[in-house]
Design a protein around this motif. Structure first.
Motif, PDB file in Angstrom:
ATOM      1  N   PRO A  92       0.824  -1.431   0.149  1.00 45.05           N
ATOM      2  CA  PRO A  92      -0.089   0.136   0.073  1.00 45.05           C
ATOM      3  C   PRO A  92       0.880   1.160   0.414  1.00 45.05           C
ATOM      4  O   PRO A  92       0.605   2.565  -0.236  1.00 45.05           O
ATOM      5  CB  PRO A  92      -1.042  -0.035   1.303  1.00 45.05           C
ATOM      6  N   ARG A  93       2.332   1.278   0.250  1.00 39.09           N
ATOM      7  CA  ARG A  93       2.676   2.479   0.527  1.00 39.09           C
ATOM      8  C   ARG A  93       3.145   2.509  -0.838  1.00 39.09           C
ATOM      9  O   ARG A  93       3.939   3.999  -1.152  1.00 39.09           O
ATOM     10  CB  ARG A  93       4.471   2.413   1.143  1.00 39.09           C
ATOM     11  N   PHE A  94       3.464   1.653  -1.841  1.00 39.78           N
ATOM     12  CA  PHE A  94       4.250   2.000  -3.300  1.00 39.78           C
ATOM     13  C   PHE A  94       3.396   3.219  -4.247  1.00 39.78           C
ATOM     14  O   PHE A  94       4.171   4.382  -4.945  1.00 39.78           O
ATOM     15  CB  PHE A  94       4.078   1.103  -4.111  1.00 39.78           C
ATOM     16  N   VAL A  95       2.177   2.864  -3.959  1.00 34.19           N
ATOM     17  CA  VAL A  95       1.119   3.744  -5.222  1.00 34.19           C
ATOM     18  C   VAL A  95       1.076   5.563  -4.551  1.00 34.19           C
ATOM     19  O   VAL A  95       1.563   6.500  -4.720  1.00 34.19           O
ATOM     20  CB  VAL A  95      -0.475   4.147  -4.750  1.00 34.19           C
ATOM     21  N   PRO A  96       1.575   6.125  -2.686  1.00 31.77           N
ATOM     22  CA  PRO A  96       1.957   6.887  -2.594  1.00 31.77           C
ATOM     23  C   PRO A  96       2.973   7.133  -2.741  1.00 31.77           C
ATOM     24  O   PRO A  96       3.085   8.948  -3.080  1.00 31.77           O
ATOM     25  CB  PRO A  96       1.626   7.394  -0.872  1.00 31.77           C
ATOM     26  N   LEU A  97       3.788   6.896  -2.663  1.00 29.45           N
ATOM     27  CA  LEU A  97       5.689   7.215  -3.221  1.00 29.45           C
ATOM     28  C   LEU A  97       5.443   7.794  -4.230  1.00 29.45           C
ATOM     29  O   LEU A  97       6.311   8.562  -5.292  1.00 29.45           O
ATOM     30  CB  LEU A  97       6.582   6.113  -2.955  1.00 29.45           C
ATOM     31  N   GLU A 137      14.417   7.180  -0.161  1.00 26.93           N
ATOM     32  CA  GLU A 137      13.196   6.922   0.663  1.00 26.93           C
ATOM     33  C   GLU A 137      12.895   6.007   0.444  1.00 26.93           C
ATOM     34  O   GLU A 137      12.580   5.118   1.086  1.00 26.93           O
ATOM     35  CB  GLU A 137      12.291   8.195   0.631  1.00 26.93           C
ATOM     36  N   ALA A 138      12.923   5.644  -1.667  1.00 26.62           N
ATOM     37  CA  ALA A 138      12.202   5.401  -2.548  1.00 26.62           C
ATOM     38  C   ALA A 138      12.762   3.833  -1.763  1.00 26.62           C
ATOM     39  O   ALA A 138      11.754   2.624  -1.481  1.00 26.62           O
ATOM     40  CB  ALA A 138      12.030   5.593  -3.693  1.00 26.62           C
ATOM     41  N   HIS A 139      13.193   3.570  -1.082  1.00 27.84           N
ATOM     42  CA  HIS A 139      14.557   2.229  -1.484  1.00 27.84           C
ATOM     43  C   HIS A 139      14.278   1.785  -0.006  1.00 27.84           C
ATOM     44  O   HIS A 139      14.032   0.505  -0.195  1.00 27.84           O
ATOM     45  CB  HIS A 139      16.339   2.452  -1.209  1.00 27.84           C
ATOM     46  N   ARG A 140      13.524   2.723   0.897  1.00 30.01           N
ATOM     47  CA  ARG A 140      13.473   1.910   2.012  1.00 30.01           C
ATOM     48  C   ARG A 140      12.497   1.427   2.281  1.00 30.01           C
ATOM     49  O   ARG A 140      11.606   0.117   2.354  1.00 30.01           O
ATOM     50  CB  ARG A 140      13.727   3.704   3.386  1.00 30.01           C
ATOM     51  N   VAL A 141      11.089   2.223   1.445  1.00 28.56           N
ATOM     52  CA  VAL A 141      10.652   1.818   1.294  1.00 28.56           C
ATOM     53  C   VAL A 141      10.274   0.800   1.155  1.00 28.56           C
ATOM     54  O   VAL A 141       9.501  -0.431   1.336  1.00 28.56           O
ATOM     55  CB  VAL A 141       9.159   3.056   0.960  1.00 28.56           C
ATOM     56  N   LEU A 191       8.748  -4.697   0.591  1.00 29.80           N
ATOM     57  CA  LEU A 191       8.738  -6.077  -0.085  1.00 29.80           C
ATOM     58  C   LEU A 191       9.819  -7.399   0.789  1.00 29.80           C
ATOM     59  O   LEU A 191      10.027  -8.976   0.458  1.00 29.80           O
ATOM     60  CB  LEU A 191       9.716  -6.221  -1.420  1.00 29.80           C
ATOM     61  N   LYS A 192       9.759  -7.436   2.197  1.00 33.09           N
ATOM     62  CA  LYS A 192      10.794  -8.433   2.737  1.00 33.09           C
ATOM     63  C   LYS A 192      10.065  -9.230   2.685  1.00 33.09           C
ATOM     64  O   LYS A 192      10.623 -10.879   2.416  1.00 33.09           O
ATOM     65  CB  LYS A 192      10.997  -7.322   4.332  1.00 33.09           C
ATOM     66  N   PRO A 193       8.692  -9.283   3.556  1.00 38.49           N
ATOM     67  CA  PRO A 193       8.208 -11.146   3.408  1.00 38.49           C
ATOM     68  C   PRO A 193       8.677 -12.175   2.819  1.00 38.49           C
ATOM     69  O   PRO A 193       8.281 -12.731   2.279  1.00 38.49           O
ATOM     70  CB  PRO A 193       6.627 -10.404   3.951  1.00 38.49           C
ATOM     71  N   LEU A 194       8.442 -11.147   1.297  1.00 35.18           N
ATOM     72  CA  LEU A 194       8.159 -11.894   0.111  1.00 35.18           C
ATOM     73  C   LEU A 194       9.441 -12.336  -0.085  1.00 35.18           C
ATOM     74  O   LEU A 194       9.811 -13.024  -0.807  1.00 35.18           O
ATOM     75  CB  LEU A 194       7.773 -11.147  -1.406  1.00 35.18           C
ATOM     76  N   ILE A 219      14.110  -0.273  -8.689  1.00 33.27           N
ATOM     77  CA  ILE A 219      14.788   0.117  -7.207  1.00 33.27           C
ATOM     78  C   ILE A 219      13.893  -1.805  -6.788  1.00 33.27           C
ATOM     79  O   ILE A 219      14.139  -2.691  -6.146  1.00 33.27           O
ATOM     80  CB  ILE A 219      14.493   0.642  -6.387  1.00 33.27           C
ATOM     81  N   ILE A 220      12.592  -2.417  -6.871  1.00 29.29           N
ATOM     82  CA  ILE A 220      12.076  -3.290  -7.008  1.00 29.29           C
ATOM     83  C   ILE A 220      12.646  -4.311  -7.310  1.00 29.29           C
ATOM     84  O   ILE A 220      13.233  -5.235  -6.838  1.00 29.29           O
ATOM     85  CB  ILE A 220      10.507  -3.997  -7.921  1.00 29.29           C
TER      86      ILE A 220
END
Lengths: 268, 268
Positions: free
Chosen positions: B144-149, B159-163, B168-171, B193-194
């Protein structure tokens, strides 16, 4: 829908397309017909290719196929439009899926195409590519030594490497393509060597993979994907020697074939 | 055919699909409608999404489109079947093309999907994937944090990298996917970044690229590709602020827009 997908080819090359169909659409049942007896189609006159292809199509239409895949570049170049105008089921060839995939992937709009002399002389790939994007630059090259190599089972080792290297030299030297279409259904069996010779920066498109993807697209669009739970029972037919076809099919499909029979079509 | 392709989205996300359409089908003319005023659709009830989508579709049907692209995952999940049954022109959504591309590419049959909470909760991707191949294992995750970013234009930097890393950590930790579908049209702007966070061994599928490819397939199949030599004159409409849309469109499409206007649809 509980009907098979029909796949035709002048011989065994289309098995690479069948293999991808089985991988990408594992619920679907295939009927494959290889006209091994009259293979190759490449050097034959257009009228003859049309006649032979129509005979194969009649054979499969009698077996109630829901879709036809023309898994042969020569037959696609000569008969696709005709088949689409005559048949009421969806018909897909191997040329346009490869062209579309290359357009999707290329960054510098320079695309290489390799194929048999028949396919390269037909200019079917440059036409398909430039029909969609007229700024694409195409470098095509016939590689007549690849099919004999593959049919003899020479898929690795120094001889295969030498033939591939010598054949691709003109494409590698003078151009700056970033994408290469394998415009012959035999060539995916040499993909690793072709990649090695061309370098890892070249993206290689296999028409079999791309055709299977578009079969999925078209079947889904027409709501004709099979959604039952019966295991598919693929059927293979050849106009040539059963034992030879069987041996190659097992090898290329990486699994045994449960049903293989001789097909009698046309005058043979 | 000398008619435009219609593209609808709840806002600006579909511009990544439009961008790919312009790249892969440079002769085709687009009409894009973004319902920026009522964006996002994700959290809205199904009936509302259907109503809003139908209003967008009516707006484009009045402009004589030859094909409709639903460039919004939520709208695709809720309205694709309905639109296909009601419209006489071809209709394509963004979910199935991404699913088919992932099936083509995966080797280990473990596919990851990331998207908005609406799309992930709808289970549209697992359904589309397993409909074709029931042995595919899907790991999906809402980000959910990707679209606002993306909408704030933060596409690189710490910041983009951190979010992206945190999201994606769980995946990344518990699974062994080899293919990841970007199941939201905003996400391609974070693709680099992904990729970095997930690692180069993961193949990333962008729905925009794959949808454009299938638009090409379907238009070609229906003989509706434009083959004249007029330069396309793309038209963009938004229900929201012109200046905001214009700024994002220029940035995302990497070119100025010649025609942008406000659209009045429904009750707004």
């Amino acid at each position: 829908m509980d009907q098979p997908i029909g796949v035709i080819d002048s011989g065994v090359g289309g098995l690479t397309v069948a293999s991808e169909l089985m991988r990408q659409l594992p619920k679907e049942q295939l009927i494959y017909l290889g006209d091994t007896l009259r293979c190759p189609y490449g050097p034959r006159p257009k009228e003859e290719v049309i006649q032979y292809t129509m005979e194969m199509v009649d054979f499969l239409l009698n077996r109630n196929i829901k879709m036809l895949v023309v898994a042969c570049n020569t037959a696609t170049a000569f008969t696709l439009d005709l088949l689409r105008s005559r048949l009421t089921i969806p018909v897909i060839g191997v040329i346009q899926p490869g062209a579309r995939a290359a357009i999707k992937i290329t960054n510098n709009k320079r695309i290489g195409v390799i194929g048999t002399e028949g396919t390269i002389n037909s200019k079917a790939y440059p036409l398909a590519l430039q029909d969609i994007n007229s700024t694409i630059r195409v470098n095509d090259l016939a590689c007549p030594r690849f099919v004999p190599l593959v049919e003899e089972g020479i898929l690795s080792g120094p001889e295969a490497h030498r033939v591939v290297y010598e054949s691709l030299k003109p494409l590698k030297e003078k151009n700056h393509i970033d994408t290469l279409i394998l415009g012959c259904t035999h060539y995916p069996l040499l993909k690793d060597i072709i990649q090695e010779v061309m370098g890892n920066h070249i993206q290689i498109i296999s028409s079999g993979e791309e055709t299977a993807r578009e079969v999925s697209t078209i079947l889904s669009y027409h709501k004709k994907l099979y959604n039952g739970d019966k295991e598919p029972n693929h059927q293979f037919y050849t106009t040539g020697h059963l034992a030879v076809f069987d041996r190659i099919a097992k090898l290329w499909l990486n699994q045994p074939i449960s049903m293989i029979e001789n097909a009698v079509i046309g005058v043979n």
